[in-house]
Design an enzyme around this catalytic site. Structure first.
Site, short mmCIF file in Angstrom:
data_model
loop_
_atom_site.label_atom_id
_atom_site.label_comp_id
_atom_site.label_asym_id
_atom_site.label_seq_id
_atom_site.Cartn_x
_atom_site.Cartn_y
_atom_site.Cartn_z
N LYS A 67 -12.75 0.73 -14.33
CA LYS A 67 -13.14 -0.63 -13.94
C LYS A 67 -13.54 -1.45 -15.17
O LYS A 67 -13.23 -2.63 -15.27
CB LYS A 67 -14.28 -0.60 -12.91
CG LYS A 67 -13.85 -0.02 -11.57
CD LYS A 67 -12.85 -0.90 -10.85
CE LYS A 67 -12.22 -0.23 -9.65
NZ LYS A 67 -11.13 -0.98 -9.03
N ASP A 78 0.86 -1.19 0.00
CA ASP A 78 0.00 0.00 0.00
C ASP A 78 0.89 1.23 0.00
O ASP A 78 1.92 1.24 0.68
CB ASP A 78 -0.92 0.00 1.24
CG ASP A 78 -2.18 0.84 1.04
OD1 ASP A 78 -2.04 2.07 0.82
OD2 ASP A 78 -3.29 0.29 1.08
N ASP A 131 4.17 1.86 -4.26
CA ASP A 131 3.16 2.29 -5.22
C ASP A 131 3.10 1.23 -6.33
O ASP A 131 4.11 0.93 -6.96
CB ASP A 131 3.61 3.66 -5.77
CG ASP A 131 2.71 4.20 -6.85
OD1 ASP A 131 1.87 3.44 -7.37
OD2 ASP A 131 2.87 5.39 -7.20
N SER A 167 -16.66 -3.45 -9.88
CA SER A 167 -17.74 -2.67 -9.27
C SER A 167 -19.03 -2.81 -10.06
O SER A 167 -19.00 -2.99 -11.29
CB SER A 167 -17.31 -1.20 -9.27
OG SER A 167 -18.40 -0.37 -8.97
N TYR A 218 -13.77 7.10 -13.42
CA TYR A 218 -13.57 6.02 -12.44
C TYR A 218 -14.25 4.74 -12.93
O TYR A 218 -13.63 3.67 -13.00
CB TYR A 218 -14.11 6.40 -11.05
CG TYR A 218 -14.22 5.18 -10.16
CD1 TYR A 218 -13.08 4.59 -9.62
CD2 TYR A 218 -15.46 4.56 -9.92
CE1 TYR A 218 -13.18 3.43 -8.85
CE2 TYR A 218 -15.56 3.42 -9.16
CZ TYR A 218 -14.41 2.85 -8.63
OH TYR A 218 -14.50 1.69 -7.88
P1 NAD Z 1 -9.64 2.52 -0.21
O1 NAD Z 1 -9.24 3.81 -0.82
O2 NAD Z 1 -10.03 2.50 1.22
O3 NAD Z 1 -8.48 1.44 -0.40
C1 NAD Z 1 -7.58 1.48 -1.48
C2 NAD Z 1 -6.18 1.37 -0.91
O4 NAD Z 1 -5.25 1.33 -1.98
C3 NAD Z 1 -5.79 2.55 -0.03
O5 NAD Z 1 -5.24 2.08 1.18
C4 NAD Z 1 -4.75 3.31 -0.84
O6 NAD Z 1 -3.78 3.92 -0.01
C5 NAD Z 1 -4.17 2.19 -1.70
N1 NAD Z 1 -3.65 2.61 -3.00
C6 NAD Z 1 -4.23 3.38 -3.95
N2 NAD Z 1 -3.43 3.48 -5.02
C7 NAD Z 1 -2.33 2.74 -4.76
C8 NAD Z 1 -1.14 2.44 -5.48
N3 NAD Z 1 -0.90 2.93 -6.70
N4 NAD Z 1 -0.22 1.63 -4.91
C9 NAD Z 1 -0.42 1.12 -3.66
N5 NAD Z 1 -1.51 1.38 -2.93
C10 NAD Z 1 -2.46 2.18 -3.48
O7 NAD Z 1 -10.81 1.92 -1.14
P2 NAD Z 1 -11.75 0.68 -0.89
O8 NAD Z 1 -13.12 1.18 -0.67
O9 NAD Z 1 -11.14 -0.26 0.06
O10 NAD Z 1 -11.73 0.05 -2.36
C11 NAD Z 1 -10.87 -1.00 -2.70
C12 NAD Z 1 -11.12 -1.38 -4.16
O11 NAD Z 1 -12.48 -1.73 -4.32
C13 NAD Z 1 -10.84 -0.29 -5.16
O12 NAD Z 1 -10.27 -0.88 -6.32
C14 NAD Z 1 -12.21 0.26 -5.46
O13 NAD Z 1 -12.27 0.84 -6.74
C15 NAD Z 1 -13.04 -1.00 -5.40
N6 NAD Z 1 -14.46 -0.76 -5.11
C16 NAD Z 1 -14.80 -0.03 -3.99
C17 NAD Z 1 -16.14 0.20 -3.73
C18 NAD Z 1 -16.56 1.05 -2.54
O14 NAD Z 1 -17.66 1.59 -2.56
N7 NAD Z 1 -15.74 1.19 -1.52
C19 NAD Z 1 -17.12 -0.33 -4.57
C20 NAD Z 1 -16.73 -1.07 -5.68
C21 NAD Z 1 -15.39 -1.28 -5.93
C1 WQD Z 2 -25.80 5.81 -2.27
C2 WQD Z 2 -27.16 6.48 -2.33
C3 WQD Z 2 -27.17 8.67 -3.28
C4 WQD Z 2 -24.97 10.71 -0.14
C5 WQD Z 2 -20.74 5.16 -5.45
C6 WQD Z 2 -19.95 5.07 -6.74
C7 WQD Z 2 -19.84 3.68 -7.21
C8 WQD Z 2 -19.32 2.85 -6.08
C9 WQD Z 2 -19.98 3.01 -4.77
C10 WQD Z 2 -17.15 1.97 -6.50
C11 WQD Z 2 -27.41 7.21 -3.63
C12 WQD Z 2 -27.60 8.71 -1.83
C13 WQD Z 2 -25.60 9.73 -0.90
C14 WQD Z 2 -25.75 11.74 0.45
C15 WQD Z 2 -27.73 10.72 -0.47
N1 WQD Z 2 -18.11 2.46 -5.89
N2 WQD Z 2 -26.95 9.75 -1.05
N3 WQD Z 2 -27.10 11.70 0.25
O1 WQD Z 2 -23.79 6.34 -5.66
O2 WQD Z 2 -24.28 3.93 -5.21
O3 WQD Z 2 -22.01 4.59 -5.67
O4 WQD Z 2 -20.06 4.38 -4.47
O5 WQD Z 2 -17.01 1.33 -7.45
O6 WQD Z 2 -19.02 3.63 -8.32
O7 WQD Z 2 -20.62 5.83 -7.73
O8 WQD Z 2 -23.03 5.23 -3.50
O9 WQD Z 2 -22.92 5.95 -1.18
O10 WQD Z 2 -22.52 7.67 -2.99
O11 WQD Z 2 -24.80 6.75 -2.63
O12 WQD Z 2 -28.94 10.75 -0.61
O13 WQD Z 2 -25.22 12.64 1.09
O14 WQD Z 2 -27.22 7.47 -1.31
O15 WQD Z 2 -27.93 9.57 -4.06
O16 WQD Z 2 -28.74 7.02 -3.98
P1 WQD Z 2 -23.37 5.08 -5.07
P2 WQD Z 2 -23.25 6.45 -2.51
#
Ligand code: NAD
Ligand code: WQD
Length: 338
Positions: free
Chosen positions: A155, A32, A59, A126, A151
């Site tokens: 993906k 990380d 990184d 995602s 973003y």
């Molecule tokens: P996060 O930001 O908490 O975790 C990502 C971690 O990766 C962080 O600790 C950051 O420091 C590290 N990082 C970023 N770029 C890096 C690099 N180049 N080298 C080394 N470390 C690096 O995010 P998260 O919510 O845990 O998400 C993890 C994965 O899941 C991501 O790929 C994200 O796109 C995907 N994802 C997240 C969600 C969500 O809503 N949280 C939903 C769908 C997909």
């Molecule tokens: C959830 C719901 C908002 C904040 C995003 C990314 C998606 C993904 C997950 C990674 C929605 C509503 C939110 C607020 C609200 N991650 N909301 N008031 O939009 O499903 O997805 O995170 O891949 O790519 O787009 O998640 O948590 O932002 O929103 O009413 O202050 O809550 O409109 O309906 P979302 P979210």
């Protein structure tokens, strides 16, 4: 004890997966760069496991540094690639930052894995790849759509890269997990999500509002074609999600796994924004005041997963309810405030 390299292992989903890997008998090795994490996540992981976990501050877009990790660690049985940037709004303002980290970072990792003959990969995808789906719930066969942010596009591109590598005759075996909306925190409240600045995501915004850090939650849109007018999502507990990664690693360890597979990881249940507010009130036993506002640009009106494939083929099941998820998010928020 097989070593599993966890890129982004100090992040939100990564840290919970590191804990579940260790609980399942693996040796997680974190990589990380701390671009979106803090040392306290490592402390939390060590406290939960009652031992330290190896972490390389590297990184993933730096091939040389990544190679040094592979050389130093020796036998790596598989990789889980979480490292990426995830802020949708920021990706619109700074697309190159996202393409570099999320796409070039994956390509660099794949090259280093290939050079070191590491063939098992679990990739964080995602539900954003489904765009605005025509039919609910979405299955893995639901067509992907044009992404509505850089973003989301990273993906989609990453999945295409992985599919192309799979059909090239490479020995790489990949499982892409398409997460729906991860929420909650470890039951210990020692690890959880660390949102930078004002959270865009619903649950951290709710917990910060309840903690007095934000004035009020605005529900974005109450005029959608949904039962209560607010948007519907599939909120999955991060610990259940973390366990799906362990199941995916186990599947890759079987003889002759498919070259590339995708799985939806959600609960299969849609909850509206107002359902989440009500569940939070139940979880905390306190009323939660909110206001309503206009729709947020780019929001999908409703999406939730069909998790049949993950249930049948990964043995995935959710064990934690929305209320439990929100109670754990609240406990984590209180821990952060201390
Ligand atoms: P996060 O930001 O908490 O975790 C990502 C971690 O990766 C962080 O600790 C950051 O420091 C590290 N990082 C970023 N770029 C890096 C690099 N180049 N080298 C080394 N470390 C690096 O995010 P998260 O919510 O845990 O998400 C993890 C994965 O899941 C991501 O790929 C994200 O796109 C995907 N994802 C997240 C969600 C969500 O809503 N949280 C939903 C769908 C997909
Ligand atoms: C959830 C719901 C908002 C904040 C995003 C990314 C998606 C993904 C997950 C990674 C929605 C509503 C939110 C607020 C609200 N991650 N909301 N008031 O939009 O499903 O997805 O995170 O891949 O790519 O787009 O998640 O948590 O932002 O929103 O009413 O202050 O809550 O409109 O309906 P979302 P979210």
């Amino acid at each position: 004890m097989s070593k599993i390299l966890v890129t982004g292992g100090a992040g939100y989903i990564g840290s919970h997966t590191v804990v579940e890997l260790a609980n399942a008998g693996y040796t997680p090795i974190i990589v990380d760069d701390f671009s979106n994490s803090e040392e306290r996540m490592l402390t939390g992981i060590s406290q939960i496991l009652v031992h330290d976990v190896v972490c390389h501050k590297v990184d993933c877009t730096d091939a040389k540094a990544l190679q040094e990790v592979f050389t130093k660690e020796g036998d790596i049985a598989g990789v889980i690639h979480f490292a990426a940037f995830k802020a949708v709004g920021e990706s619109v303002a700074e697309p190159l930052k996202y393409y570099h980290n999320n796409v070039a970072g994956l390509v660099t990792l794949l090259q280093v894995m290939e050079a070191n003959k590491v063939t098992r990969l679990v990739f964080s995808s995602s539900c954003t790849v489904y765009g605005i789906p025509e039919k609910l719930p979405v299955t893995e066969e639901t067509p992907t759509q044009k992404a509505n942010s850089p973003y989301g596009n990273t993906k989609k591109i990453d999945e295409e890269i992985l599919r192309d590598v799979a059909s090239s005759g490479s020995s790489l075996r990949t499982i892409a997990l398409r997460y729906f909306n991860p929420v909650g925190a470890h039951e210990s409240a020692l690890i959880g999500e660390l949102p930078l600045g004002i959270p865009n995501n619903l649950v951290p915004f709710i917990t910060q509002t309840a903690a007095g850090l934000r004035d009020s939650l605005t529900v974005y849109g109450t005029d959608y074609d949904t039962p209560d007018g607010s948007c519907i999502r599939d909120y999955v507990h991060v610990v259940d999600l973390a366990k799906a990664h362990v199941a995916a690693i186990k599947r890759l360890e079987k003889e002759e796994p498919a070259a590339f597979e995708v799985f939806n990881i959600g609960t299969g249940q849609g909850s509206s924004v107002l359902d989440v507010v009500k569940a939070f009130e139940k979880a905390t036993g306190k009323p939660f005041a909110y206001t309503t506002g206009p729709r947020r640009a780019g929001d999908v009106p409703a999406i939730y997963a069909d998790v049949t494939k993950a249930t049948q083929e990964l043995g995935f099941k959710t064990s934690l309810s929305l209320e439990e998820s929100l109670a754990s998010s609240w406990a984590w928020q209180q821990h952060l405030g201390k």
